[in-house]
Design an enzyme around this catalytic site. Structure first.
Site, PDB file in Angstrom:
ATOM      1  N   GLU A 290      28.016  48.335  41.865  1.00 29.69           N
ATOM      2  CA  GLU A 290      28.117  48.078  43.298  1.00 29.69           C
ATOM      3  C   GLU A 290      27.202  49.034  44.059  1.00 29.69           C
ATOM      4  O   GLU A 290      27.307  49.179  45.265  1.00 29.69           O
ATOM      5  CB  GLU A 290      29.559  48.197  43.777  1.00 29.69           C
ATOM      6  CG  GLU A 290      30.194  49.554  43.499  1.00 29.69           C
ATOM      7  CD  GLU A 290      31.426  49.816  44.352  1.00 29.69           C
ATOM      8  OE1 GLU A 290      31.282  49.836  45.583  1.00 29.69           O
ATOM      9  OE2 GLU A 290      32.505  50.005  43.785  1.00 29.69           O
TER      10      GLU A 290
ATOM     11  N   CYS B  59      34.428  47.887  41.973  1.00 28.04           N
ATOM     12  CA  CYS B  59      34.511  48.569  40.677  1.00 28.04           C
ATOM     13  C   CYS B  59      34.804  47.628  39.514  1.00 28.04           C
ATOM     14  O   CYS B  59      35.034  48.079  38.392  1.00 28.04           O
ATOM     15  CB  CYS B  59      35.569  49.657  40.741  1.00 28.04           C
ATOM     16  SG  CYS B  59      35.312  50.782  42.125  1.00 28.04           S
TER      17      CYS B  59
ATOM     18  N   HIS C 210      41.498  51.825  35.974  1.00 25.38           N
ATOM     19  CA  HIS C 210      40.448  52.207  36.911  1.00 25.38           C
ATOM     20  C   HIS C 210      40.991  53.365  37.749  1.00 25.38           C
ATOM     21  O   HIS C 210      42.113  53.293  38.245  1.00 25.38           O
ATOM     22  CB  HIS C 210      40.066  51.037  37.813  1.00 25.38           C
ATOM     23  CG  HIS C 210      39.250  51.477  38.986  1.00 25.38           C
ATOM     24  ND1 HIS C 210      38.020  52.062  38.826  1.00 25.38           N
ATOM     25  CD2 HIS C 210      39.489  51.472  40.320  1.00 25.38           C
ATOM     26  CE1 HIS C 210      37.535  52.385  40.004  1.00 25.38           C
ATOM     27  NE2 HIS C 210      38.401  52.045  40.938  1.00 25.38           N
TER      28      HIS C 210
END
Lengths: 508, 508
Positions: free
Chosen positions: B132, B166, B301
């Site tokens: 990203e 993400c 994450h």
């Protein structure tokens, strides 16, 4: 949670007949002494391991309701008559007001497809968007499309956004087909969505703009089946067209380099594709060169239409250079003088260009011309360009004409990524067959294009100025009259002070 | 052309034993009366249709050679001691100077992986980048990585860039695994590359930055095999973290909303994953609920480490709420008071938070804590965060500990897209086994982190200011001393007047 616990639990299942096979042992662990080939192997198994005929079941095209005429633009820009219409091969160009952005384009085309096919929203298990119209560096267009699925409670949909210039649609299509042949496929459909708004600053490149989106429904037993194991891909690092200026909607373009890159990628992909299909043939005991004669229709990513006509010529040139001396003299009249040239030395050779255009004209008229209808009348739709060509091809041929044919497809994205692959059209063109239904569903393309409003170059320029003015502003409601949109079109209603975008739909 | 015609033609092939199966008939053509389920089906075939144990064969982690200490930052920012180190659970944060960008990070990590494994460059048939950190709206990082493959002549490599916050690394991993199970797989490896530079403006969010990249080698017979058919996915439209301001490197963040979104996605993905694995078990005659007990290690994450500890608590809460009243009282001490709550009503309930942290502490210490090593010392690597956690887990356990276990993995990307999936670790942990090799290859992670240079908050702030100043400038050579980079690191040498980027490598 509740939404996911719907009582509807009937699932799709697939009948597959899997035969016993045993291949050479694997040696896949890292070891320096192993040697590999850059020439990809033929498919590893010739059995019905995977669902049959995964490909395009249905597709929907969206383009803006307004266009500017290229002859008007020629006058307005004070250039010689024919510069755009003959030189580029473009007659009209669609464009979007500030009321439309990449999210609204994709919302519209997905909703149109789902409404027309009357598929339940929870029948989709994968949705991926290919685009290079980036209005947020993090948030995928896919996430906005999830709004459409909200009422169905279907949030278990794999796939996000994929980007490399005009190649994103093809990457998404490949990813969807791969998923459907993998253990992770759960029997549901995949949607491949691609769309872009192609705009250029005032100047030479502006007439090569366009806008639109395509949504494709992917599944097995498709009337347009992707030919298994047949993808000739070429990627390299090039700065031919790119968008490093993030604060502007416009790309940087090295026009000359881009044409060379496109041609080189085409030559390489074609060589790779041919090698792979010839390998497949050999396994079936057939040993002969693959040529354009083996492709009944050929579609290309279309930056502008003239480029495509030249590209078909290049495929013929590849055939010519690799043909035997016998065939060379009989089948490729007018090319004899170039028989000692190398492909890579001819990207800017005008004599070769001319001779190829002439030699390939009949082939172009038969195999490719019809596919350029949408591009001619709407311009470059970037990621959706190639699939707009596919829709145009279907709109201009009968199911009977198409049945059983091979459609070759060349996808190119600057930067660069390119693939040549092919569809096998189903043989059943009977009334009510999937093929016949698909073909009739796009048959109104010319009428839909004809129903757009013609805007003057002054109005078009004013809209382009507004796009510049509002690009990445926050806290505004886009100016414009929603009655200028086609019925059923989603539009940008508001960008709030936190840059959050709200959309609404013009009633059908 | 010549490069593609290398004489090395030996190709990898795979031994697969495919048994005859026949499932329920397909009904895949559009029809309004059909009903589908949002609950995905169990895998369609339980046979060895696909290559065995597709997953991670090897992986490589890259992080910058400099960091700022979070206690130093607490003092510099004049906040209470412990705000970052205890409140967020972060001790150090890696950061990049202007000499590094997303392309250089990915060049470095791919080259490191390929050099260490000594794999030929033409043994890779797919490479996809999840990121990203967008520095060009059109040109994929993948195209820059093609430079590394140039000398091998291997340009036939599928896959481009994939973006949603993400989540891009996970989307790339899924795509690679799908490819490998499809007819389009040609026997070569896939590379999954993910990386990001996470930076925030001066203020509360700045200490949650980080930077790094991970490259994973994907193939069959992997020591970390993806469990087939097991992906619980949840996607929806949310504006929790996004990057609409294209002219700035910084995101917009709605912190509170983002935490709720993360928790909701976690709950939904876990529910979906459990449903799928329970369905698989039922087909094998096992009918019992899946719980955290069935996962030996759980990675997440990691926006910041404290978030992960809470997340593990939430998984336990899901188990608790769906457990029978017997189990509820014996296995979930301290949670009794919350038995009538609904998951979706507890995202901001501090009593629940506290009780869950306490109840899950032992489980956290056993299953998750070790995975946070890199995140604690380097910060948030966005798309590569989850895979950095995987590397940390491998670095802190022996192959014997890991052998035969299930590693659960939760991937979250704002906007939002999330999946919960799992790896099955191979049972063979003997010296020289793929698992043992993989584990030893990452065992130096703590030493590598310890070898970084500690920079003062003033120096860190100066570098952040430089990043702002040079963001999207053209015609410059980044300031800095390449001796500050780890040996073998690629760096940005120059951005020319046309925004073309040139890279060089610090000698190994």
């Amino acid at each position: 949670m509740q939404r996911l616990l719907t009582p509807v639990r009937q699932v799709l299942r697939v009948k597959r007949v899997i035969r016993e096979v045993s291949l050479t042992p694997v040696h896949l662990l890292p070891a320096a002494h192993q040697r590999f080939s850059t020439v990809s192997a033929a498919p590893l198994a010739k059995t019905d391991t995977w669902p049959k005929d995964v490909g395009i079941l249905d597709l929907e095209v969206y383009f803006p309701a307004q266009y500017v005429d290229q002859t008007d633009l020629e006058k307005y820009n004070n250039v010689e008559a024919g510069k755009y219409t003959v030189g580029l091969g473009q007659t009209q160009m669609g464009f979007c007001s500030v009321q439309e952005d990449i999210n609204s384009l994709c919302l519209t085309v997905v909703q149109r497809l789902m409404e027309r096919t009357r598929l339940p929203w929870d029948s989709v298990g994968r949705l991926e968007v290919g685009t290079e119209t980036i209005i947020d560096k993090s948030k995928a267009v896919k996430t906005v499309l999830m709004e459409l699925f909200q009422d169905s409670g279907n949030t278990d949909i794999e796939g996000i956004d994929t980007t490399n210039a005009c190649y994103g649609g093809t990457a998404s299509l490949f990813n969807a087909a791969n998923w459907m042949e993998s253990s992770y496929w759960d029997g549901r459909y995949a949607l491949v969505v691609c769309g872009d708004i192609a705009v250029y600053p005032n100047g030479n490149a502006r007439p090569t703009g366009g806008a639109g989106a395509v949504a494709m429904l992917i599944g097995p037993n498709a009337p347009l089946a992707l030919e298994q194991g047949l993808r000739g891909t070429h990627m390299e690092n090039a700065y031919d067209f790119y968008k490093p200026n993030l604060a502007s909607e416009y790309p940087l373009v090295d026009g000359k380099l881009s044409i060379q890159c496109y041609f080189r990628a085409l030559d390489k992909c074609y060589a790779s594709y041919r090698r792979k299909i010839q390998n497949q043939w050999k396994q079936d005991g057939v040993d002969r060169p693959f040529t354009l004669d083996d492709i009944q229709y050929m579609i290309f990513h279309t930056p502008f239409c003239k480029m495509v006509q030249k590209s078909l010529g290049r495929l013929m040139f590849s055939d010519f250079l690799s043909s035997s001396s016998d065939t060379r003299n009989t089948s490729y009249k007018g090319l004899e003088a170039f028989r000692n040239l190398k492909l890579e030395d001819t990207y800017t050779n005008k004599d070769v260009d001319k001779a190829l255009l002439k030699a390939s004209l009949d082939t172009f008229n038969k195999k490719t011309r019809a596919s350029l209808y949408l591009s001619t009348h709407n311009g470059n739709m970037y990621t959706s360009s190639l699939y707009g060509c596919l829709a145009s091809l279907l709109a201009h041929h009968s199911a009977q004409d198409l049945a059983g044919s091979r459609i070759g497809a060349f996808s190119y994205g600057s930067g660069l990524a390119a693939s040549l692959f092919s569809f096998r059209v189903s043989k059943d063109a009977s009334p009510g067959s999937p093929l016949e239904k698909l073909v009739s569903s796009v048959s109104d393309l010319p009428q839909r294009l004809a129903s757009r409003r013609r805007m003057s170059p002054e109005e078009f320029t004013e809209v382009m100025n507004q796009r510049e003015q509002f690009y990445h502003k926050s806290n505004f409601s886009p100016p414009g009259d929603i009655n200028n949109l086609f019925p059923g079109t989603w539009y940008l209603e508001r960008v709030d002070e936190m840059h959050r975008r709200k959309y609404a739909r013009r009633p059908v």
